[in-house]
Design a protein around this motif. Sequence first.
Motif, PDB file in Angstrom:
ATOM      1  N   UNK A  35       0.832  -1.200   0.000  1.00 38.95           N
ATOM      2  CA  UNK A  35       0.000   0.000   0.000  1.00 38.95           C
ATOM      3  C   UNK A  35       0.868   1.251   0.000  1.00 38.95           C
ATOM      4  N   UNK A  36       1.899   1.270   0.832  1.00 46.21           N
ATOM      5  CA  UNK A  36       2.753   2.458   0.914  1.00 46.21           C
ATOM      6  C   UNK A  36       3.555   2.664  -0.369  1.00 46.21           C
ATOM      7  N   UNK A  37       4.211   1.606  -0.849  1.00 44.34           N
ATOM      8  CA  UNK A  37       5.080   1.749  -2.016  1.00 44.34           C
ATOM      9  C   UNK A  37       4.264   2.051  -3.272  1.00 44.34           C
ATOM     10  N   UNK A  38       3.156   1.334  -3.466  1.00 42.60           N
ATOM     11  CA  UNK A  38       2.332   1.560  -4.647  1.00 42.60           C
ATOM     12  C   UNK A  38       1.726   2.956  -4.634  1.00 42.60           C
ATOM     13  N   UNK A  39       1.267   3.407  -3.467  1.00 42.61           N
ATOM     14  CA  UNK A  39       0.683   4.753  -3.387  1.00 42.61           C
ATOM     15  C   UNK A  39       1.730   5.826  -3.656  1.00 42.61           C
ATOM     16  N   UNK A  54       0.502  -2.507 -10.679  1.00 36.04           N
ATOM     17  CA  UNK A  54       0.125  -1.408 -11.563  1.00 36.04           C
ATOM     18  C   UNK A  54      -1.379  -1.158 -11.551  1.00 36.04           C
ATOM     19  N   UNK A  55      -2.181  -2.207 -11.430  1.00 34.84           N
ATOM     20  CA  UNK A  55      -3.631  -2.014 -11.376  1.00 34.84           C
ATOM     21  C   UNK A  55      -4.013  -1.200 -10.142  1.00 34.84           C
ATOM     22  N   UNK A  56      -3.430  -1.536  -9.001  1.00 33.32           N
ATOM     23  CA  UNK A  56      -3.690  -0.748  -7.790  1.00 33.32           C
ATOM     24  C   UNK A  56      -3.182   0.681  -7.947  1.00 33.32           C
ATOM     25  N   UNK A  57      -2.068   0.839  -8.675  1.00 37.99           N
ATOM     26  CA  UNK A  57      -1.538   2.185  -8.914  1.00 37.99           C
ATOM     27  C   UNK A  57      -2.519   3.017  -9.726  1.00 37.99           C
ATOM     28  N   UNK A 104      -6.548  10.314   2.169  1.00 35.77           N
ATOM     29  CA  UNK A 104      -6.770   9.221   1.203  1.00 35.77           C
ATOM     30  C   UNK A 104      -7.226   7.940   1.888  1.00 35.77           C
ATOM     31  N   UNK A 105      -7.893   8.064   3.026  1.00 37.16           N
ATOM     32  CA  UNK A 105      -8.317   6.883   3.777  1.00 37.16           C
ATOM     33  C   UNK A 105      -9.175   5.928   2.958  1.00 37.16           C
ATOM     34  N   UNK A 106     -10.166   6.402   2.188  1.00 33.39           N
ATOM     35  CA  UNK A 106     -10.999   5.443   1.428  1.00 33.39           C
ATOM     36  C   UNK A 106     -10.198   4.570   0.467  1.00 33.39           C
ATOM     37  N   UNK A 107      -9.323   5.182  -0.328  1.00 32.54           N
ATOM     38  CA  UNK A 107      -8.576   4.391  -1.301  1.00 32.54           C
ATOM     39  C   UNK A 107      -7.507   3.545  -0.608  1.00 32.54           C
ATOM     40  N   UNK A 108      -6.935   4.021   0.478  1.00 29.30           N
ATOM     41  CA  UNK A 108      -5.962   3.223   1.228  1.00 29.30           C
ATOM     42  C   UNK A 108      -6.613   1.966   1.797  1.00 29.30           C
ATOM     43  N   UNK A 109      -7.811   2.132   2.369  1.00 30.70           N
ATOM     44  CA  UNK A 109      -8.530   0.979   2.927  1.00 30.70           C
ATOM     45  C   UNK A 109      -8.940   0.008   1.827  1.00 30.70           C
ATOM     46  N   UNK A 110      -9.310   0.535   0.683  1.00 32.85           N
ATOM     47  CA  UNK A 110      -9.710  -0.326  -0.434  1.00 32.85           C
ATOM     48  C   UNK A 110      -8.554  -1.182  -0.919  1.00 32.85           C
ATOM     49  N   UNK A 111      -7.422  -0.545  -1.175  1.00 28.01           N
ATOM     50  CA  UNK A 111      -6.257  -1.293  -1.663  1.00 28.01           C
ATOM     51  C   UNK A 111      -5.733  -2.239  -0.586  1.00 28.01           C
ATOM     52  N   UNK A 168     -15.698   2.110  -7.702  1.00 24.49           N
ATOM     53  CA  UNK A 168     -16.110   3.318  -8.392  1.00 24.49           C
ATOM     54  C   UNK A 168     -14.911   4.174  -8.790  1.00 24.49           C
ATOM     55  N   UNK A 169     -13.901   4.217  -7.897  1.00 28.33           N
ATOM     56  CA  UNK A 169     -12.686   4.969  -8.225  1.00 28.33           C
ATOM     57  C   UNK A 169     -11.999   4.368  -9.434  1.00 28.33           C
ATOM     58  N   UNK A 170     -11.932   3.021  -9.451  1.00 34.16           N
ATOM     59  CA  UNK A 170     -11.274   2.350 -10.556  1.00 34.16           C
ATOM     60  C   UNK A 170     -11.976   2.540 -11.883  1.00 34.16           C
TER      61      UNK A 170
END
Length: 301
Positions: free
Chosen positions: A97-101, A159-162, A199-206, A295-297
């Motif tokens: 999560x940290x590196x990809x973000x 990359x998909x998570x990115x 960025x809590x929502x996307x962090x929790x999702x990933x 939805x973000x994706x």
Amino acid sequence: MKYQHRPSLHRQLALAKAGERALELFMVLICFVTLYPIWYTVVISLNESADTMLGGIYWWPRKFTLDSYKAVFMDKNIVKAFNVTIWRTLFATVGSVFFTSMVAYAFSKRYLMGHKFYMMLGTITMFFGGGLIPYFILIKSIGLYDTFWVYVIPGLFNFWNALIFMSFFREIPAALEESAHIDGANDFTIFLKIILPISTPVLATIALFVGVWNWNDYFMGVIFVNNPDLQPIQTFLYRVIASATASRAVVAMPVGISGGQVNSQSVQLATMVVTTAPIIVIYPFLQKYFVKGIMIGSIKG
């Protein structure tokens, strides 16, 4: 004319209601087919093994016992595999999560030098891979084979998570970063102190995506780990179930638990229940983030 059309209107309403009832019945059937195997697994794991062999158990344990679960937590190999899975999931999820973000935050800036080239390169990796044998040779050549870090380092970037991260970061107002730059903050400070906290929502999702995958994965342990002390619980289960000598490979019965109450099948089922329980418990709390992440994706990056 209106009076003549009323029977057809009533007929249409009746057909619509009948269709709704049929759809509801179909969805109930789908839910039953999906959930009953899980329920049956729990029931059998809570029943004495000797009594289970007699058959006829479908809804409730006939002779309730927790000995299968005691055998799971008293077996050193299973407990060790659980520990590997827990630490693997923790390190791999936080690291990924940290590196990809962090990489995605840089990719979200269209003025980045080589932006189009990196995006094209990353997109290619989503559709084409080098194959298992070259990947195995790579893992072995860099010293990750048969080590704990083979579970963590190869999955640090996805990359998909990115792409999901980038879609979210591009929705953040540029004024936040501009004001921070005026105050003297560099890009890394802005990322840590401004971008991540909002960025809590996307962090929790990933984190949910990565955590569930690492918790359920057995393949990495089968291919890249030979040391039994480093195998995760899913790999342990896979090898036990796939083994022709499963009855001797699962557990030695702990003191105070008779062989009639516990056998290899009941321990396997109990291990499966214990393995899936954390995901079942955690998932409802993160479901809203999961939906938001979908939805973000779907937003064009």
